[in-house]
Write an enzyme that holds these catalytic residues in place. Sequence first.
Site, PDB file in Angstrom:
ATOM      1  N   GLU A  91      19.008  27.833  38.739  1.00  0.00           N
ATOM      2  CA  GLU A  91      18.118  27.302  37.800  1.00  0.00           C
ATOM      3  C   GLU A  91      17.122  26.972  38.649  1.00  0.00           C
ATOM      4  OE1 GLU A  91      20.829  24.696  34.915  1.00  0.00           O
ATOM      5  OE2 GLU A  91      20.760  23.678  36.705  1.00  0.00           O
ATOM      6  N   CYS A 104      10.712  23.466  41.165  1.00  0.00           N
ATOM      7  CA  CYS A 104      11.673  23.383  41.883  1.00  0.00           C
ATOM      8  C   CYS A 104      12.541  24.729  41.872  1.00  0.00           C
ATOM      9  CB  CYS A 104      12.808  22.235  41.477  1.00  0.00           C
ATOM     10  SG  CYS A 104      14.169  21.954  42.415  1.00  0.00           S
ATOM     11  N   CYS A 111      26.123  27.959  47.681  1.00  0.00           N
ATOM     12  CA  CYS A 111      25.525  27.605  48.989  1.00  0.00           C
ATOM     13  C   CYS A 111      26.678  27.464  49.968  1.00  0.00           C
ATOM     14  CB  CYS A 111      24.714  26.030  48.801  1.00  0.00           C
ATOM     15  SG  CYS A 111      24.414  25.652  50.372  1.00  0.00           S
ATOM     16  N   CYS A 115      28.129  20.395  51.255  1.00  0.00           N
ATOM     17  CA  CYS A 115      27.895  19.282  51.287  1.00  0.00           C
ATOM     18  C   CYS A 115      29.011  18.444  50.216  1.00  0.00           C
ATOM     19  CB  CYS A 115      26.503  18.699  51.211  1.00  0.00           C
ATOM     20  SG  CYS A 115      25.436  19.385  52.169  1.00  0.00           S
ATOM     21  N   CYS A 118      27.474  17.339  46.465  1.00  0.00           N
ATOM     22  CA  CYS A 118      26.715  18.530  46.059  1.00  0.00           C
ATOM     23  C   CYS A 118      27.616  19.303  45.279  1.00  0.00           C
ATOM     24  CB  CYS A 118      25.876  19.197  46.850  1.00  0.00           C
ATOM     25  SG  CYS A 118      24.866  20.509  46.186  1.00  0.00           S
ATOM     26  N   SER A 197      13.206  22.261  51.739  1.00  0.00           N
ATOM     27  CA  SER A 197      14.128  21.096  51.792  1.00  0.00           C
ATOM     28  C   SER A 197      15.358  21.777  52.592  1.00  0.00           C
ATOM     29  CB  SER A 197      14.648  20.581  50.622  1.00  0.00           C
ATOM     30  OG  SER A 197      15.581  19.479  50.908  1.00  0.00           O
ATOM     31  N   SER A 219      17.750  16.763  54.323  1.00  0.00           N
ATOM     32  CA  SER A 219      18.548  16.011  53.583  1.00  0.00           C
ATOM     33  C   SER A 219      19.484  15.304  54.799  1.00  0.00           C
ATOM     34  CB  SER A 219      19.405  16.895  53.003  1.00  0.00           C
ATOM     35  OG  SER A 219      18.495  17.777  51.961  1.00  0.00           O
ATOM     36  N   LEU A 220      19.089  13.964  54.823  1.00  0.00           N
ATOM     37  CA  LEU A 220      19.992  13.517  56.034  1.00  0.00           C
ATOM     38  C   LEU A 220      21.166  12.747  55.538  1.00  0.00           C
ATOM     39  CD1 LEU A 220      19.309  12.361  58.813  1.00  0.00           C
ATOM     40  CD2 LEU A 220      18.410  10.158  57.941  1.00  0.00           C
ATOM     41  N   CYS A 344      21.974  20.196  28.811  1.00  0.00           N
ATOM     42  CA  CYS A 344      22.776  20.913  30.211  1.00  0.00           C
ATOM     43  C   CYS A 344      24.183  20.804  30.064  1.00  0.00           C
ATOM     44  CB  CYS A 344      22.429  19.929  31.365  1.00  0.00           C
ATOM     45  SG  CYS A 344      20.778  19.998  31.901  1.00  0.00           S
TER      46      CYS A 344
HETATM   47  N1  SAH Z   1      20.043  22.904  50.471  1.00  0.00           N
HETATM   48  C1  SAH Z   1      18.846  22.004  50.437  1.00  0.00           C
HETATM   49  C2  SAH Z   1      18.085  22.048  49.410  1.00  0.00           C
HETATM   50  C3  SAH Z   1      18.784  21.881  47.804  1.00  0.00           C
HETATM   51  S1  SAH Z   1      19.321  20.304  47.619  1.00  0.00           S
HETATM   52  C4  SAH Z   1      19.071  20.808  51.004  1.00  0.00           C
HETATM   53  O1  SAH Z   1      20.392  20.304  51.061  1.00  0.00           O
HETATM   54  O2  SAH Z   1      18.266  20.012  51.212  1.00  0.00           O
HETATM   55  C5  SAH Z   1      18.067  19.428  47.160  1.00  0.00           C
HETATM   56  C6  SAH Z   1      18.428  17.861  47.565  1.00  0.00           C
HETATM   57  O3  SAH Z   1      19.426  17.668  46.433  1.00  0.00           O
HETATM   58  C7  SAH Z   1      19.009  17.663  48.825  1.00  0.00           C
HETATM   59  O4  SAH Z   1      18.471  16.503  49.368  1.00  0.00           O
HETATM   60  C8  SAH Z   1      20.500  17.226  48.454  1.00  0.00           C
HETATM   61  O5  SAH Z   1      21.196  16.660  49.389  1.00  0.00           O
HETATM   62  C9  SAH Z   1      20.550  16.513  47.161  1.00  0.00           C
HETATM   63  N2  SAH Z   1      21.651  16.363  46.496  1.00  0.00           N
HETATM   64  C10 SAH Z   1      22.672  17.637  46.119  1.00  0.00           C
HETATM   65  N3  SAH Z   1      23.678  17.034  45.366  1.00  0.00           N
HETATM   66  C11 SAH Z   1      23.215  15.933  44.948  1.00  0.00           C
HETATM   67  C12 SAH Z   1      23.981  15.050  43.807  1.00  0.00           C
HETATM   68  N4  SAH Z   1      25.069  15.340  43.529  1.00  0.00           N
HETATM   69  N5  SAH Z   1      23.109  13.922  43.859  1.00  0.00           N
HETATM   70  C13 SAH Z   1      22.084  13.400  44.368  1.00  0.00           C
HETATM   71  N6  SAH Z   1      21.207  14.212  45.267  1.00  0.00           N
HETATM   72  C14 SAH Z   1      22.170  15.621  45.627  1.00  0.00           C
HETATM   73 FE1  SF4 Z   2      23.809  23.182  50.022  1.00  0.00          FE
HETATM   74 FE2  SF4 Z   2      21.937  21.576  49.959  1.00  0.00          FE
HETATM   75 FE3  SF4 Z   2      24.105  21.333  48.281  1.00  0.00          FE
HETATM   76 FE4  SF4 Z   2      24.357  20.768  50.977  1.00  0.00          FE
HETATM   77  S1  SF4 Z   2      23.217  19.542  49.146  1.00  0.00           S
HETATM   78  S2  SF4 Z   2      25.609  22.109  49.627  1.00  0.00           S
HETATM   79  S3  SF4 Z   2      22.738  22.226  51.671  1.00  0.00           S
HETATM   80  S4  SF4 Z   2      22.688  22.964  48.277  1.00  0.00           S
END
Ligand code: SAH
Ligand code: SF4
Length: 382
Positions: A91, A104, A111, A115, A118, A197, A219-220, A344
């Site tokens: 997307e 974006c 990925c 995480c 995510c 990011s 992404s912390l 969506c």
């Molecule tokens: N992989 C990279 C970039 C893509 S994710 C990264 O992790 O930085 C973009 C942002 O969306 C990241 O900060 C990620 O942690 C956040 N994100 C992912 N899933 C999410 C969710 N379910 N709710 C809110 N933020 C989310």
């Molecule tokens: Fe991958 Fe970013 Fe999602 Fe983590 S938050 S699983 S690094 S896309």
Amino acid sequence: MTVNLLDYERESLAVFCEGLGEKRFRATQLFRWIHQKGAREFDEMTDLARSLREKLKVRAYVKPLDVVSRHVSSDGTTKWLFDVGDGNAVETVYIPEHDRGTLCVSSQAGCAVGCRFCSTGHQGFSRNLKAGEIIAQLWFAEHFLRQQTGRDERVISNVVMMGMGEPLQNYTELIPALQAMLDDHGYGLSRRRVTVSTSGVVPMIDRLGADCPVALAVSLHAPNDSLRDQLVPLNIKYPLEQLFSACVRYLDHAPRDFITFEYCMLAGVNDQIEHAREIVGLVSRHGGGKTWCKFNLIPFNPFPASGLQRSGPDQIAVFAKILCDAGITTTLRKTRGDDIDAACGQLAGDVKDRTRVVERMARQRTVMFQPMRPFNDKTEKV
Ligand code: SAH
Ligand code: SF4
């Protein structure tokens, strides 16, 4: 062998042109036709000699991505789902604001970082996108929007690599795509307006600083290693001390004088007062006493398999205040464009791999908490 010219930044295109027995400067003409004018048929490129156009037809093509769907929110946010083959889709989201247009962009189908919060991570990894597939998202969106609005000038002013995938785990393909974005003969975006990011691929943060320094978001999501190990498994390989040192090193190359930390607010998991205090400690131990980072708090976008919940607004406000009181500029993303949510939802199941990360991005805008220092509009606008 034929090649997709979208895979090339200008230098590689020059090498390709030399291989055809052409002068290097032809690459600049070709690059401008493709990226600035959105041309994909060589016969459109009228200032190229017919002999070159014929050679190009045999050896090359300009291959965009196939559009699966497009959804437009009432606020103008537009989301495309692109087919990248083998049942995979990525997307791309365009977010218009009064003073900028942000795209974006995705870097991978799926990925591998995994995480917990995510949905892309939960889907697992399918494959890296090619440089041409990354830049094709911008190529398509920019020229589609220009045509739609009847404008001849640039529509997209900012790119954030915040779609599906971990861009720094697809470094080789990311760099040419970034170079095309920055190239004055391409999209001419300023380094400050292109953001990578990352979840914290430490060695690649250093390489990005050396090769192609653009704005950096990290992404912390957790203020200590034991919690971050669980939420962002890459932390086991690159723990917080290493990550923070890499961030501070990046500032020597960065086009801006700060790093943005993204922090997804998860109820009862990482949103407690002690977590905010830990962040303040972590930030103040690094950066040599300077103001060197900002925080962007993201309300978690829940999905069933996560077993997690979004923090309440009061909790987020308390958390933000602790950061602000310590002098850390803190922003909160708020949802918007809820009317494309339904659309969506309708897409779910149609395609194997799709991200909800970008979907979430489409519904968000940034609002400020009151920082201790006066808000400087210039530094905030990416
Ligand atoms: N992989 C990279 C970039 C893509 S994710 C990264 O992790 O930085 C973009 C942002 O969306 C990241 O900060 C990620 O942690 C956040 N994100 C992912 N899933 C999410 C969710 N379910 N709710 C809110 N933020 C989310
Ligand atoms: Fe991958 Fe970013 Fe999602 Fe983590 S938050 S699983 S690094 S896309």
